[in-house]
Scaffold this active site. Structure first.
Site, PDB file in Angstrom:
ATOM      1  CB  CYS A 249      27.853 -21.115   3.428  1.00  0.00           C
ATOM      2  SG  CYS A 249      26.494 -19.975   3.763  1.00  0.00           S
TER       3      CYS A 249
ATOM      4  CG  HIS B 115       6.783  -7.763  -1.143  1.00  0.00           C
ATOM      5  ND1 HIS B 115       6.027  -6.766  -0.577  1.00  0.00           N
ATOM      6  CD2 HIS B 115       7.175  -7.284  -2.354  1.00  0.00           C
ATOM      7  CE1 HIS B 115       5.957  -5.729  -1.407  1.00  0.00           C
ATOM      8  NE2 HIS B 115       6.638  -6.032  -2.498  1.00  0.00           N
TER       9      HIS B 115
HETATM   10  N1  APR Z   1      -9.689  -4.790   4.450  1.00  0.00           N
HETATM   11  C1  APR Z   1      -9.192  -4.179   3.356  1.00  0.00           C
HETATM   12  N2  APR Z   1      -8.246  -3.214   3.410  1.00  0.00           N
HETATM   13  C2  APR Z   1      -7.824  -2.846   4.627  1.00  0.00           C
HETATM   14  C3  APR Z   1      -8.297  -3.415   5.819  1.00  0.00           C
HETATM   15  C4  APR Z   1      -9.292  -4.450   5.698  1.00  0.00           C
HETATM   16  N3  APR Z   1      -9.790  -5.067   6.776  1.00  0.00           N
HETATM   17  N4  APR Z   1      -7.660  -2.832   6.863  1.00  0.00           N
HETATM   18  C5  APR Z   1      -6.811  -1.933   6.344  1.00  0.00           C
HETATM   19  N5  APR Z   1      -6.907  -1.912   5.003  1.00  0.00           N
HETATM   20  C6  APR Z   1      -6.150  -1.134   4.019  1.00  0.00           C
HETATM   21  C7  APR Z   1      -5.640   0.201   4.512  1.00  0.00           C
HETATM   22  O1  APR Z   1      -6.612   1.221   4.320  1.00  0.00           O
HETATM   23  C8  APR Z   1      -4.413   0.414   3.635  1.00  0.00           C
HETATM   24  O2  APR Z   1      -4.746   1.067   2.431  1.00  0.00           O
HETATM   25  O3  APR Z   1      -4.997  -1.885   3.712  1.00  0.00           O
HETATM   26  C9  APR Z   1      -3.949  -1.013   3.321  1.00  0.00           C
HETATM   27  C10 APR Z   1      -2.693  -1.437   4.035  1.00  0.00           C
HETATM   28  O4  APR Z   1      -1.629  -0.685   3.526  1.00  0.00           O
HETATM   29  P1  APR Z   1      -0.110  -0.964   3.952  1.00  0.00           P
HETATM   30  O5  APR Z   1      -0.061  -1.141   5.438  1.00  0.00           O
HETATM   31  O6  APR Z   1       0.711   0.102   3.347  1.00  0.00           O
HETATM   32  O7  APR Z   1       0.210  -2.380   3.310  1.00  0.00           O
HETATM   33  P2  APR Z   1       0.684  -2.737   1.851  1.00  0.00           P
HETATM   34  O8  APR Z   1       0.047  -1.848   0.842  1.00  0.00           O
HETATM   35  O9  APR Z   1       0.489  -4.201   1.704  1.00  0.00           O
HETATM   36  O10 APR Z   1       2.232  -2.416   1.929  1.00  0.00           O
HETATM   37  C11 APR Z   1       3.038  -2.773   0.836  1.00  0.00           C
HETATM   38  O11 APR Z   1       5.059  -2.271   1.977  1.00  0.00           O
HETATM   39  O12 APR Z   1       6.162  -2.275   3.949  1.00  0.00           O
HETATM   40  C12 APR Z   1       6.083  -2.884   2.740  1.00  0.00           C
HETATM   41  O13 APR Z   1       6.712  -5.047   2.137  1.00  0.00           O
HETATM   42  C13 APR Z   1       5.735  -4.350   2.860  1.00  0.00           C
HETATM   43  O14 APR Z   1       4.283  -5.659   1.459  1.00  0.00           O
HETATM   44  C14 APR Z   1       4.386  -4.452   2.174  1.00  0.00           C
HETATM   45  C15 APR Z   1       4.368  -3.259   1.266  1.00  0.00           C
END
Ligand code: APR
Length: 243
Positions: free
Chosen positions: A154, A124
């Site tokens: 630009c 990303h």
């Molecule tokens: N260690 C491991 N996992 C964790 C922790 C931790 N300390 N704290 C939270 N989590 C988990 C949560 O349970 C959840 O499943 O991390 C996950 C975070 O999920 P999202 O907030 O949805 O993040 P992500 O999966 O990276 O989102 C994907 O969505 O909004 C877009 O571009 C953005 O890259 C992002 C993408």
């Protein structure tokens, strides 16, 4: 849990090719809010479609620029945590044993490289980089002020060099991630809700290609039922036990 850790270590010990996918969860313990966790998630305060799309930027560039400037400030103060460092150690161990290793991240914070990871695929983009909206010219520095800065080449407005909703990721970046998922025999999935495509499909692609999946997440996800080992805990606590 001890048995699960041992099983996960055993899978890693016998792997010939390891792929890792990380999401916002791995940086949570560095003080960077995740996107979808209740109360603490960034999206609780801001609607993503208002901020992280090209249409949102065209409609209100100042709002989007300021939000990313705030996030850049959070990232600039953050340090890699024990989870990031453990993955850098895992890469070194794999290389030492001639095991292929690719770390694919959805995060834009650059903390994996700061922790010493070398083969990092940033799906990303990276929030520390800036480019112009119209022509994607990379821009190294820009004035802070009340207005959204413009491209010196630009004149178009500057934006973060991240992949927004509705935008395609660079094809070669996605191809590297897909190849790693297809060819690994162990896929480690850390701190991602596995709901945002195409990253969410990578562990399933690995499964379909015969790999075993290890998941590290405090909560269940759509992947949990198909993981060989599901380690329920934080990245900072669990990953150092695996490496
Ligand atoms: N260690 C491991 N996992 C964790 C922790 C931790 N300390 N704290 C939270 N989590 C988990 C949560 O349970 C959840 O499943 O991390 C996950 C975070 O999920 P999202 O907030 O949805 O993040 P992500 O999966 O990276 O989102 C994907 O969505 O909004 C877009 O571009 C953005 O890259 C992002 C993408």
């Amino acid at each position: 849990m001890t048995g699960d850790i041992a099983r996960a270590r055993d899978l890693l010990d016998h792997a010939t090719s390891v792929a890792v996918l990380t999401g916002a969860g791995i940086s949570a313990e560095s003080g960077i809010p995740t996107f979808r966790d209740a109360l603490t998630g960034l999206w609780e305060k801001f609607r993503p479609e208002e901020l992280a799309t090209p249409e949102a930027f065209e409609a209100n560039p100042k709002l989007v620029w300021d939000w990313y400037a705030w996030r850049r400030g959070v990232v600039a103060k953050a340090q890699p945590n024990a989870g990031h460092r453990a993955l850098a150690d895992l890469e070194r161990q794999c290389r030492g044993h001639e095991v292929d290793f690719t770390l694919v991240t959805q995060n834009v914070d650059g903390l994996h490289r700061e922790a010493g990871s070398q083969r990092v695929v940033e799906l990303h983009g990276n929030i520390r980089r800036v480019k112009c909206f119209d022509r994607h010219h990379p821009v190294e520095s820009w004035p802070e002020g009340d207005h959204v800065p413009t491209c010196p080449r630009c004149g178009s407005l500057l934006r973060p060099d991240v992949v927004w909703f509705g935008e395609a990721m660079p094809p070669e970046v996605l191809a590297t991630a897909v190849a790693a998922a297809r060819t690994c025999d162990v896929f480690l999935c850390v701190g991602t809700s596995t709901v945002v495509e195409p990253a969410a499909s990578l562990p399933f692609l690995a499964l379909d290609s015969g790999a075993r999946v290890i998941e590290v997440n405090p909560q269940a996800t759509p992947l949990t039922g198909r993981a060989s080992v599901s380690l329920r805990g934080t990245a900072g606590a669990i990953l150092p036990l695996l490496v």
